[in-house]
Design a protein around this motif. Sequence first.
Motif, PDB file in Angstrom:
ATOM      1  N   THR A  46       0.914  -1.195  -0.124  1.00 14.05           N
ATOM      2  CA  THR A  46      -0.130   0.136  -0.013  1.00 14.05           C
ATOM      3  C   THR A  46       0.983   1.335  -0.127  1.00 14.05           C
ATOM      4  N   GLY A  47       1.992   1.111  -0.678  1.00 14.71           N
ATOM      5  CA  GLY A  47       2.698   2.430  -0.706  1.00 14.71           C
ATOM      6  C   GLY A  47       3.287   2.824   0.450  1.00 14.71           C
ATOM      7  N   GLY A  48       3.960   2.115   1.431  1.00 17.85           N
ATOM      8  CA  GLY A  48       4.429   2.806   2.627  1.00 17.85           C
ATOM      9  C   GLY A  48       3.555   3.304   3.504  1.00 17.85           C
ATOM     10  N   ILE A  49       2.349   2.819   3.797  1.00 18.13           N
ATOM     11  CA  ILE A  49       1.484   3.314   4.729  1.00 18.13           C
ATOM     12  C   ILE A  49       1.681   2.741   5.924  1.00 18.13           C
ATOM     13  N   SER A  50       2.377   1.761   6.151  1.00 20.11           N
ATOM     14  CA  SER A  50       2.502   0.793   7.635  1.00 20.11           C
ATOM     15  C   SER A  50       3.123   1.841   8.546  1.00 20.11           C
ATOM     16  N   HIS A  51       3.953   2.704   8.224  1.00 18.00           N
ATOM     17  CA  HIS A  51       4.496   3.561   9.400  1.00 18.00           C
ATOM     18  C   HIS A  51       3.995   5.186   9.569  1.00 18.00           C
ATOM     19  N   THR A  52       2.865   5.231   9.011  1.00 17.58           N
ATOM     20  CA  THR A  52       2.317   6.316   9.136  1.00 17.58           C
ATOM     21  C   THR A  52       1.272   6.288  10.136  1.00 17.58           C
ATOM     22  N   LEU A  53       0.432   7.428  10.517  1.00 14.99           N
ATOM     23  CA  LEU A  53      -0.445   7.440  11.628  1.00 14.99           C
ATOM     24  C   LEU A  53      -1.534   6.511  11.168  1.00 14.99           C
ATOM     25  N   PRO A  54      -2.393   6.564   9.987  1.00 12.89           N
ATOM     26  CA  PRO A  54      -3.251   5.476   9.664  1.00 12.89           C
ATOM     27  C   PRO A  54      -2.924   4.292   9.765  1.00 12.89           C
ATOM     28  N   GLY A  55      -1.523   3.828   9.270  1.00 12.88           N
ATOM     29  CA  GLY A  55      -0.990   2.583   9.397  1.00 12.88           C
ATOM     30  C   GLY A  55      -0.923   2.234  11.105  1.00 12.88           C
ATOM     31  N   HIS A  87       4.893   0.948  18.135  1.00 13.95           N
ATOM     32  CA  HIS A  87       6.017   0.786  17.462  1.00 13.95           C
ATOM     33  C   HIS A  87       6.071   2.136  16.781  1.00 13.95           C
ATOM     34  N   THR A  88       5.060   2.663  15.999  1.00 15.61           N
ATOM     35  CA  THR A  88       5.309   3.730  15.230  1.00 15.61           C
ATOM     36  C   THR A  88       5.483   4.821  16.137  1.00 15.61           C
ATOM     37  N   ALA A  89       4.956   4.972  17.340  1.00 16.19           N
ATOM     38  CA  ALA A  89       5.431   6.084  18.206  1.00 16.19           C
ATOM     39  C   ALA A  89       6.728   6.149  18.565  1.00 16.19           C
ATOM     40  N   THR A  90       7.491   4.995  18.755  1.00 14.28           N
ATOM     41  CA  THR A  90       8.864   4.984  19.001  1.00 14.28           C
ATOM     42  C   THR A  90       9.664   5.106  17.918  1.00 14.28           C
ATOM     43  N   ASP A  91       9.273   4.709  16.711  1.00 17.58           N
ATOM     44  CA  ASP A  91       9.858   4.969  15.375  1.00 17.58           C
ATOM     45  C   ASP A  91      10.146   6.256  15.195  1.00 17.58           C
ATOM     46  N   TYR A  92       9.039   7.157  15.919  1.00 16.55           N
ATOM     47  CA  TYR A  92       9.096   8.644  15.362  1.00 16.55           C
ATOM     48  C   TYR A  92      10.523   9.098  16.174  1.00 16.55           C
ATOM     49  N   THR A  94      13.514   7.376  16.462  1.00 17.19           N
ATOM     50  CA  THR A  94      14.601   7.117  16.023  1.00 17.19           C
ATOM     51  C   THR A  94      14.579   7.346  14.425  1.00 17.19           C
ATOM     52  N   SER A  95      13.507   7.687  13.942  1.00 15.91           N
ATOM     53  CA  SER A  95      13.347   8.123  12.310  1.00 15.91           C
ATOM     54  C   SER A  95      12.968   9.203  11.845  1.00 15.91           C
ATOM     55  N   ARG A  96      12.760   9.351  10.520  1.00 17.10           N
ATOM     56  CA  ARG A  96      11.929  10.389  10.168  1.00 17.10           C
ATOM     57  C   ARG A  96      11.051   9.850   9.117  1.00 17.10           C
ATOM     58  N   MET A  97       9.538   9.944   9.299  1.00 17.31           N
ATOM     59  CA  MET A  97       8.406   8.982   8.456  1.00 17.31           C
ATOM     60  C   MET A  97       7.557  10.112   8.008  1.00 17.31           C
ATOM     61  N   PRO A  98       6.697   9.785   6.924  1.00 18.95           N
ATOM     62  CA  PRO A  98       5.603  10.497   6.701  1.00 18.95           C
ATOM     63  C   PRO A  98       4.424  10.218   7.702  1.00 18.95           C
ATOM     64  N   VAL A  99       3.877  11.583   8.056  1.00 19.77           N
ATOM     65  CA  VAL A  99       2.670  11.138   9.031  1.00 19.77           C
ATOM     66  C   VAL A  99       1.440  10.601   8.399  1.00 19.77           C
ATOM     67  N   TRP A 100       1.309  10.767   7.061  1.00 19.62           N
ATOM     68  CA  TRP A 100       0.494   9.963   6.240  1.00 19.62           C
ATOM     69  C   TRP A 100       0.795   9.659   5.112  1.00 19.62           C
ATOM     70  N   ASP A 102       2.628   9.702   1.667  1.00 13.93           N
ATOM     71  CA  ASP A 102       2.718  10.946   0.822  1.00 13.93           C
ATOM     72  C   ASP A 102       2.870  12.522   1.588  1.00 13.93           C
ATOM     73  N   GLY A 103       2.667  12.231   2.780  1.00 12.97           N
ATOM     74  CA  GLY A 103       2.466  13.569   3.746  1.00 12.97           C
ATOM     75  C   GLY A 103       3.793  13.924   4.264  1.00 12.97           C
ATOM     76  N   PRO A 104       3.927  14.964   5.126  1.00 10.39           N
ATOM     77  CA  PRO A 104       5.109  15.634   5.479  1.00 10.39           C
ATOM     78  C   PRO A 104       5.995  14.789   6.268  1.00 10.39           C
ATOM     79  N   SER A 105       7.318  14.476   6.352  1.00  2.04           N
ATOM     80  CA  SER A 105       8.054  13.701   7.212  1.00  2.04           C
ATOM     81  C   SER A 105       8.153  14.456   8.574  1.00  2.04           C
ATOM     82  N   THR A 106       8.207  13.624   9.687  1.00  5.04           N
ATOM     83  CA  THR A 106       8.656  14.126  10.740  1.00  5.04           C
ATOM     84  C   THR A 106       9.252  12.963  11.666  1.00  5.04           C
TER      85      THR A 106
END
Length: 167
Positions: A46-55, A87-92, A94-100, A102-106
């Motif tokens: 699904t185009g990298g949705i896993s590490h976004t807020l919806p994911g 998982h995603t909360a702590t990945d934020y 250590t990483s920079r990832m899109p919030v949704w 194709d959205g902005p990365s943080t």
Amino acid sequence: MYMGHFGIALGARRWLRPLPLVWLLFASIAPDLYDALAGLMPALDTGGISHTLPGAVGAAISFALATALIYRNGTLALGVGLLALSHTATDYLTSRMPVWPDGPSTGLYLYATPWADFLLESAVITLGLLLYARSPDLRHPARAGLIGMGALMIALQGVWNFVIAGR
Ligand SMILES: [Zn+2]
């Protein structure tokens, strides 16, 4: 986050101990599992949705629902959902990832400062194992085994920070 996810799962077992540990370990890396599955089954990609807020919310709901259906316990289901969300909360951190998608990365992107990430994850692993060791159902906690497991996890974390990610 790398080995720290497993540290969180081990610590969470203190409260979620009716559930199999492997279920907690899977929940703690739910978005990574989804990525691995999508690599094997392109229909899931699904185009990298896993590490976004919806994911992250999707992973939490999926694990909570599965736990509720299998174990018929709302408290355990909520706990597993929170574990998947961690998982995603702590990945934020250590990483920079899109919030949704194709959205902005943080994100704090601690991976860019390997020592900082190593210290954070080593602390999370240590805390997780201390909580695990205090589970009331572990009558004879094999302390040598737990120290060995912690040393292995921290060593793997070091390999990640200073060997793999440093290349
Ligand atoms: Zn991840």
